[in-house]
Structures are given as structure tokens and as C-alpha cells.
Design a protein around this motif. Structure first.
Motif, mmCIF file in Angstrom:
data_model
loop_
_atom_site.group_PDB
_atom_site.id
_atom_site.type_symbol
_atom_site.label_atom_id
_atom_site.label_comp_id
_atom_site.label_asym_id
_atom_site.label_seq_id
_atom_site.Cartn_x
_atom_site.Cartn_y
_atom_site.Cartn_z
ATOM 1 N N MET A 223 -22.210 -8.996 11.552
ATOM 2 C CA MET A 223 -21.695 -9.677 12.729
ATOM 3 C C MET A 223 -21.420 -11.173 12.554
ATOM 4 O O MET A 223 -20.702 -11.771 13.354
ATOM 5 N N ALA A 224 -21.964 -11.799 11.513
ATOM 6 C CA ALA A 224 -21.915 -13.260 11.375
ATOM 7 C C ALA A 224 -20.515 -13.875 11.527
ATOM 8 O O ALA A 224 -20.340 -14.810 12.317
ATOM 9 N N PRO A 225 -19.482 -13.401 10.809
ATOM 10 C CA PRO A 225 -18.157 -14.028 10.957
ATOM 11 C C PRO A 225 -17.603 -13.924 12.366
ATOM 12 O O PRO A 225 -16.995 -14.868 12.884
ATOM 13 N N PHE A 226 -17.822 -12.781 13.013
ATOM 14 C CA PHE A 226 -17.336 -12.577 14.383
ATOM 15 C C PHE A 226 -18.116 -13.445 15.367
ATOM 16 O O PHE A 226 -17.573 -13.907 16.372
ATOM 17 N N ASP A 227 -19.393 -13.674 15.066
ATOM 18 C CA ASP A 227 -20.229 -14.501 15.933
ATOM 19 C C ASP A 227 -19.785 -15.959 15.896
ATOM 20 O O ASP A 227 -19.709 -16.624 16.932
ATOM 21 N N VAL A 228 -19.476 -16.463 14.697
ATOM 22 C CA VAL A 228 -18.969 -17.833 14.545
ATOM 23 C C VAL A 228 -17.658 -17.992 15.315
ATOM 24 O O VAL A 228 -17.478 -18.944 16.084
ATOM 25 N N ALA A 229 -16.732 -17.054 15.120
ATOM 26 C CA ALA A 229 -15.420 -17.118 15.783
ATOM 27 C C ALA A 229 -15.573 -17.031 17.297
ATOM 28 O O ALA A 229 -14.888 -17.745 18.044
ATOM 29 N N CYS A 230 -16.476 -16.185 17.762
ATOM 30 C CA CYS A 230 -16.692 -16.010 19.199
ATOM 31 C C CYS A 230 -17.249 -17.278 19.833
ATOM 32 O O CYS A 230 -16.792 -17.708 20.895
ATOM 33 N N THR A 231 -18.227 -17.903 19.190
ATOM 34 C CA THR A 231 -18.802 -19.158 19.696
ATOM 35 C C THR A 231 -17.720 -20.219 19.831
ATOM 36 O O THR A 231 -17.645 -20.940 20.830
ATOM 37 N N ARG A 232 -16.852 -20.314 18.848
ATOM 38 C CA ARG A 232 -15.795 -21.329 18.856
ATOM 39 C C ARG A 232 -14.708 -21.014 19.884
ATOM 40 O O ARG A 232 -14.167 -21.924 20.513
ATOM 41 N N LEU A 233 -14.412 -19.736 20.061
ATOM 42 C CA LEU A 233 -13.431 -19.335 21.082
ATOM 43 C C LEU A 233 -13.897 -19.741 22.475
ATOM 44 O O LEU A 233 -13.135 -20.288 23.271
ATOM 45 N N TYR A 234 -15.153 -19.469 22.766
ATOM 46 C CA TYR A 234 -15.699 -19.770 24.091
ATOM 47 C C TYR A 234 -15.839 -21.270 24.333
ATOM 48 O O TYR A 234 -15.697 -21.735 25.462
ATOM 49 N N ASN A 235 -16.149 -22.016 23.268
ATOM 50 C CA ASN A 235 -16.455 -23.438 23.450
ATOM 51 C C ASN A 235 -15.241 -24.360 23.306
ATOM 52 O O ASN A 235 -15.336 -25.542 23.601
ATOM 53 N N GLN A 236 -14.095 -23.835 22.890
ATOM 54 C CA GLN A 236 -12.938 -24.698 22.666
ATOM 55 C C GLN A 236 -12.456 -25.350 23.969
ATOM 56 O O GLN A 236 -12.616 -24.787 25.055
ATOM 57 N N PRO A 237 -11.869 -26.543 23.870
ATOM 58 C CA PRO A 237 -11.314 -27.191 25.069
ATOM 59 C C PRO A 237 -10.108 -26.410 25.577
ATOM 60 O O PRO A 237 -9.482 -25.648 24.822
ATOM 61 N N THR A 238 -9.772 -26.591 26.853
ATOM 62 C CA THR A 238 -8.653 -25.855 27.453
ATOM 63 C C THR A 238 -7.662 -26.810 28.104
ATOM 64 O O THR A 238 -7.994 -27.958 28.423
ATOM 65 N N ASP A 239 -6.452 -26.310 28.329
ATOM 66 C CA ASP A 239 -5.442 -27.109 29.033
ATOM 67 C C ASP A 239 -5.595 -26.882 30.550
ATOM 68 O O ASP A 239 -6.543 -26.225 30.994
#
Length: 300
Positions: A223-239
């Protein structure tokens, strides 16, 4: 009753492992889309991260996001483990010969995980935001500066509507599919195998504990690669429309991370992931198995 026992088991595990989730989240966001060696490493390893957070943010910061973490675990795992438990009790995970089927177990685990994770996605997103929040000298990733879970949910809902609350939900599903199917499949298969070998007495707590330990190792690696990507997806800034400014989806997050940070970037925080997921998997599956055992023993 299966759903309630599953949710309570996951919450029991979460209280102990939430500080590791805080550490993991920050290590995964550290050096986001920056080449190795080009950024300041606030957190050198799991133990250094614990000390740094405790010293700069205070000891209470190690339990940041506990409220949404508990709510998410109750919702997600109540549905996931409860549904899986019903499938197991109904005999759907066994072949016509009565033997355990790893393929059916993996499929049931994945489907149960998807249901729980999608419904709990807004809570998981807010949990990530809160756990990433830190003093400026050790901050990593985008800083949302929420005041708490309810304020964060209200703010996101008012600004971006339901779409904003479920932002990143689809991107988070591969993480749950891989993690849930691996976890429940390896747990059930190992437990079944150990029962056949008669290493421990029938219904022994040691049986569940060893099976959960094996499951924890498998989950972290898968799960590690998907977990890293998921954390970054949720935390990214939005327009202004609530659309992510850094990643278009889970695949884009994985590709950008691998291209910029290398293959090891996809495994950032794996030490914290194991220290967190390992005990969490062991505790939640162990509590779940023991609660179900007690309940079904009492009802007979």
C-alpha cells in the motif's frame, strides 16, 4: 452487531496509533515534488520526527486529527470489517469443498473497503489537513490552518459544496482496494493455514495475533506508494472551484512523484507506515476477532 464491533475494534487501535499517523503524514509530504537533496529535511526518520514534533509543536500535536481519525475508523472499518464478517459468516469466502478461497477473500475485502472508504472520504481529507498543520519552522506540504474537524467540514462544504467534500475520494480508492484486499486476504489465509497446521489451540488469541502480524507486513509493502499519493492528493491546494492545483488524480500523483523524487519517493514514510499500520492492523484485527469470538460464544 458485526458493524458495531468492527468499528469499536478499529477505534481502539486508532487511539494508540494516531501519533504514528501524524508522523507518517508529515514524512510523506516532506520534499513534495522536489529532487532528493534539494530541500531541508525537518524529519530525518520516525524517531527524529517524534522528537521534533513534540519539541516544536508540543506533545499534544502528536494526537492531531484524533477526532476525525476515530470517526473515520469507526465509519470505514465498521462498514469494511462488518461487511467482510457477514460474507465470512455466510460462507461466501469458501469453496464448494469448504476450503478458504484467497481470491474470494481478496475480492470481498476490496469491495468492503471501497464502500467504507468512499463514505468516509471527507473525514479522511480533513484528518490529513489537520495532521499536516505545523509551526512554520517544521511545516511541510500545503497548510490549511483549520480550527477543528467540524469547522473544516463546514468551511469546505460552504466553499466548494459536496463535490469539494468528496475531492480526492476516487483517487483514494486504489489505496483502499490494495490495502483492504491484502489485509483481509492475508489475515484469513494465514489464520486458516495456522489452524490446519494446529500450531495453536483452536480459538486461541495467539492465532489471531500471528495472522494479524503477517497481514501488517503485507499491507505496508503493497500500500505504501498509494498511501503517499493519496496523502498528497488530499492535502494539495485548490483553486476557487475546489480543483487540485498539483495533481489531476492518483495516477498523475504517482507519476509525478516517481519522476521527480525517484522510486524511493513513492515509499516516503514507509518506516512510519509500518510502525503505524503494523500495530494498527494487528490491534484492529485482533480486537475484531476477539470481540466476534466473545459475541458469538455468548449467543450460542
Amino acid at each position: 452487531m458485526d458493524f458495531l464491533m468492527s468499528g469499536l475494534a478499529a477505534c481502539g487501535a486508532c487511539v494508540f496509533t494516531n501519533p504514528l499517523e501524524v508522523v507518517k503524514t508529515r514524512m510523506q509530504l516532506q520534499g513534495e515534488l522536489q529532487a532528493p537533496g534539494t530541500y531541508q529535511r525537518h524529519y530525518r526518520n520516525v524517531f527524529h520526527a517524534f522528537i521534533t514534533i513534540g519539541k516544536v509543536d508540543g506533545l499534544a500535536a502528536l494526537q492531531k486529527g484524533l477526532a476525525p481519525a476515530l470517526l473515520y475508523q469507526f465509519l470505514m472499518n465498521g462498514i469494511r470489517l462488518g461487511t467482510y464478517g457477514l460474507a465470512e459468516a455466510g460462507g461466501y469466502l469458501h469453496t464448494a469443498e469448504g476450503t478458504h478461497s484467497p481470491a474470494r477473500s481478496a475480492a470481498a475485502g476490496a469491495m468492503a473497503g471501497v464502500m467504507g472508504a468512499y463514505l468516509g472520504s471527507p473525514i479522511y481529507m480533513v484528518k490529513t489537513h489537520l495532521q499536516a498543520q505545523a509551526a512554520s519552522e517544521i511545516a511541510v506540504g500545503h497548510q490549511y490552518k483549520h480550527q477543528g474537524m467540524f469547522q473544516a467540514l463546514t468551511k469546505i462544504g460552504q466553499k466548494h459544496g459536496l463535490v469539494g467534500l468528496w475531492r480526492g475520494a476516487l483517487g483514494g480508492l486504489p489505496r483502499v482496494i490494495v490495502g483492504s484486499s491484502t489485509q483481509l486476504c492475508t489475515f484469513s489465509s494465514t489464520k486458516d493455514l495456522l489452524s490446519q497446521w494446529e500450531i495453536f489451540p483452536p480459538q486461541s488469541w495467539k492465532l489471531a495475533l500471528v495472522a494479524a502480524m503477517m497481514s501488517g507486513i503485507a499491507v505496508v509493502l503493497a500500500m505504501a506508494p498509494f498511501d503517499v499519493a493519496c496523502t498528497r492528493l488530499y492535502n494539495q491546494p485548490t483553486d476557487a472551484q475546489g480543483k487540485g492545483l498539483m495533481y489531476r488524480g492518483i495516477l498523475d500523483a504517482l507519476l509525478q512523484t516517481a519522476r521527480t523524487e525517484g522510486i524511493f519517493g513513492m515509499y516516503k514514510g514507509i518506516g512510519a507506515s509500518y510502525f503505524r499500520l503494523g500495530p494498527h492492523t494487528i490491534l484492529s484485527l485482533f480486537f475484531w476477532d476477539q470481540l466476534r469470538s466473545l459475541y458469538y460464544t455468548d449467543t450460542k
